[in-house]
Motif scaffolding. Structure first.
Motif, PDB file in Angstrom:
ATOM      1  N   ARG A  27       0.849  -1.226  -0.172  1.00 25.90           N
ATOM      2  CA  ARG A  27       0.003   0.060  -0.158  1.00 25.90           C
ATOM      3  C   ARG A  27       0.897   1.394   0.115  1.00 25.90           C
ATOM      4  NH1 ARG A  27      -4.256  -0.096   4.606  1.00 25.90           N
ATOM      5  NH2 ARG A  27      -3.468  -2.285   5.139  1.00 25.90           N
ATOM      6  N   THR A  28       0.508   2.338  -0.588  1.00 31.01           N
ATOM      7  CA  THR A  28       1.088   3.476  -0.946  1.00 31.01           C
ATOM      8  C   THR A  28       0.647   4.427   0.506  1.00 31.01           C
ATOM      9  OG1 THR A  28       1.366   3.560  -3.133  1.00 31.01           O
ATOM     10  CG2 THR A  28       1.738   5.582  -2.344  1.00 31.01           C
ATOM     11  N   THR A  29       1.331   4.954   1.106  1.00 33.94           N
ATOM     12  CA  THR A  29       0.951   5.627   2.167  1.00 33.94           C
ATOM     13  C   THR A  29       0.767   7.072   1.790  1.00 33.94           C
ATOM     14  OG1 THR A  29       3.246   5.838   3.150  1.00 33.94           O
ATOM     15  CG2 THR A  29       1.911   4.198   4.077  1.00 33.94           C
ATOM     16  N   VAL A  30      -0.241   7.797   2.278  1.00 34.26           N
ATOM     17  CA  VAL A  30      -0.611   9.515   2.010  1.00 34.26           C
ATOM     18  C   VAL A  30      -0.017  10.138   3.356  1.00 34.26           C
ATOM     19  CG1 VAL A  30      -2.080  11.321   1.143  1.00 34.26           C
ATOM     20  CG2 VAL A  30      -2.092   8.870   0.227  1.00 34.26           C
ATOM     21  N   PRO A  31       0.907  11.251   3.304  1.00 34.11           N
ATOM     22  CA  PRO A  31       1.390  11.614   4.668  1.00 34.11           C
ATOM     23  C   PRO A  31       0.276  12.555   5.113  1.00 34.11           C
ATOM     24  CG  PRO A  31       2.573  12.495   2.624  1.00 34.11           C
ATOM     25  CD  PRO A  31       1.919  11.428   2.272  1.00 34.11           C
ATOM     26  N   LEU A  32      -0.112  12.686   6.064  1.00 34.50           N
ATOM     27  CA  LEU A  32      -1.267  13.449   6.740  1.00 34.50           C
ATOM     28  C   LEU A  32      -0.663  14.869   6.917  1.00 34.50           C
ATOM     29  CD1 LEU A  32      -3.331  11.160   8.879  1.00 34.50           C
ATOM     30  CD2 LEU A  32      -3.933  12.177   6.748  1.00 34.50           C
ATOM     31  N   PRO A  33      -1.453  16.089   6.913  1.00 39.01           N
ATOM     32  CA  PRO A  33      -0.739  17.442   7.080  1.00 39.01           C
ATOM     33  C   PRO A  33      -0.656  17.706   8.657  1.00 39.01           C
ATOM     34  CG  PRO A  33      -3.052  17.845   6.406  1.00 39.01           C
ATOM     35  CD  PRO A  33      -2.607  16.288   6.200  1.00 39.01           C
ATOM     36  N   THR A  34       0.363  18.123   9.270  1.00 40.50           N
ATOM     37  CA  THR A  34       0.480  18.431  10.624  1.00 40.50           C
ATOM     38  C   THR A  34      -0.460  19.668  10.925  1.00 40.50           C
ATOM     39  OG1 THR A  34       2.212  20.092  10.250  1.00 40.50           O
ATOM     40  CG2 THR A  34       3.134  17.867  10.295  1.00 40.50           C
ATOM     41  N   ALA A  35      -0.592  19.748  12.421  1.00 43.27           N
ATOM     42  CA  ALA A  35      -1.239  20.867  12.968  1.00 43.27           C
ATOM     43  C   ALA A  35      -0.963  22.256  12.251  1.00 43.27           C
ATOM     44  CB  ALA A  35      -1.574  20.582  14.294  1.00 43.27           C
ATOM     45  N   GLU A  36       0.301  22.382  12.320  1.00 38.24           N
ATOM     46  CA  GLU A  36       1.003  23.551  12.014  1.00 38.24           C
ATOM     47  C   GLU A  36       0.469  23.787  10.405  1.00 38.24           C
ATOM     48  OE1 GLU A  36       5.156  25.801  11.615  1.00 38.24           O
ATOM     49  OE2 GLU A  36       5.036  23.937  12.792  1.00 38.24           O
ATOM     50  N   GLU A  37       0.729  22.720   9.605  1.00 37.85           N
ATOM     51  CA  GLU A  37       0.355  22.883   8.180  1.00 37.85           C
ATOM     52  C   GLU A  37      -1.210  23.178   8.053  1.00 37.85           C
ATOM     53  OE1 GLU A  37       3.638  19.955   6.268  1.00 37.85           O
ATOM     54  OE2 GLU A  37       2.049  19.224   6.792  1.00 37.85           O
ATOM     55  N   VAL A  38      -1.860  22.684   8.631  1.00 40.36           N
ATOM     56  CA  VAL A  38      -3.352  22.898   8.655  1.00 40.36           C
ATOM     57  C   VAL A  38      -3.709  24.258   8.996  1.00 40.36           C
ATOM     58  CG1 VAL A  38      -5.877  22.183   9.805  1.00 40.36           C
ATOM     59  CG2 VAL A  38      -3.985  20.323   9.075  1.00 40.36           C
ATOM     60  N   GLU A  39      -3.129  24.891   9.949  1.00 41.36           N
ATOM     61  CA  GLU A  39      -3.456  26.136  10.666  1.00 41.36           C
ATOM     62  C   GLU A  39      -2.747  27.143   9.213  1.00 41.36           C
ATOM     63  OE1 GLU A  39      -1.906  29.071  13.926  1.00 41.36           O
ATOM     64  OE2 GLU A  39      -1.722  26.853  14.607  1.00 41.36           O
ATOM     65  N   ASN A  40      -1.568  26.871   8.825  1.00 40.46           N
ATOM     66  CA  ASN A  40      -1.024  27.764   7.734  1.00 40.46           C
ATOM     67  C   ASN A  40      -2.154  27.557   6.535  1.00 40.46           C
ATOM     68  OD1 ASN A  40       1.295  28.278   8.975  1.00 40.46           O
ATOM     69  ND2 ASN A  40       2.362  26.896   8.169  1.00 40.46           N
ATOM     70  N   ILE A  41      -2.462  26.490   6.169  1.00 34.92           N
ATOM     71  CA  ILE A  41      -3.558  26.367   5.063  1.00 34.92           C
ATOM     72  C   ILE A  41      -4.811  27.288   5.287  1.00 34.92           C
ATOM     73  CG2 ILE A  41      -5.134  24.858   3.819  1.00 34.92           C
ATOM     74  CD1 ILE A  41      -3.086  22.541   4.077  1.00 34.92           C
TER      75      ILE A  41
END
Length: 201
Positions: A27-41
């Motif tokens: 299986r290919t794993t998709v990295p989940l965004p960090t809390a900081e990345e979510v906040e930046n988005i």
């Protein structure tokens, strides 16, 4: 009944499909965004939305301001037109009232014609003598009784003329004429006010 089975020799190249392993190794794993990345988005999306809303709102405000400026300009023009119309209407009313008051004054005090005659005669050149005064018959009778001395002394001759309205006169000599009729005097007033009209309207 024909068979739908195709012999192996007639088959073309093919690829065999197999189910992937269920242990997760493939299986290919998709990295989940960090809390900081979510906040930046979220922050970036907010800023982009705010900028877009600001530009849209500014455009609407500018359009509304332009519309209001146009309305104010039209209102200013309408107010100026209203002022002009009101001024002209008030002037017309004042002239009508003045005309009626003058006519009433001449009816009640017909002797008001005397200063008109004196002013007209004083406007003649000094070289002219023996003027003829054309007056309405009723005014002529009044002048004979109230100005007898002046008529005799200055050799003024009275001529009755029913075409001359009461309150006015014409003064004529061999070389000149002064029109002091009500019609002419009223017309001079109207001209001075930039208006047109007749005394008998």
């Amino acid at each position: 009944m024909s068979s739908n089975i195709i012999p192996k020799e007639q088959l073309s190249a093919y690829q065999r499909w197999e189910l992937n392993s269920l242990d997760g190794s493939a299986r290919t794993t998709v990295p989940l965004p960090t809390a900081e990345e979510v906040e930046n988005i979220q922050q970036q999306a907010y800023q982009e939305g705010f900028a877009a809303g600001y530009q849209e709102g500014k455009g609407k405000v500018d359009a509304e301001l332009a519309r209001l400026a146009q309305l104010m300009s039209a209102l200013g023009g309408a107010l100026n037109q209203f002022d002009e119309t009101l001024t002209q209407n008030l002037l017309s009313l004042a002239l009508d009232v003045a005309k009626q008051m003058l006519r009433e004054a001449l009816r009640v005090r017909p002797e008001l014609v005397l200063p008109v005659i004196r002013e007209a005669v004083s406007g003649l050149p000094q070289a002219n003598q023996h003027p003829h005064l054309k007056l309405h018959p009723d005014d002529a009778a009044l002048v004979r009784s109230l100005m007898a001395d002046e008529l005799s002394h200055f050799h003024w001759k009275l001529i009755e003329d029913s075409r001359v309205e009461r309150g006015g006169c014409r003064v004529e000599t061999t070389n000149s004429e002064i029109d002091a009729t009500m019609e002419n005097r009223w017309e001079r007033i109207l001209v001075a006010l930039g208006r047109e009209g007749a005394w008998l309207e």
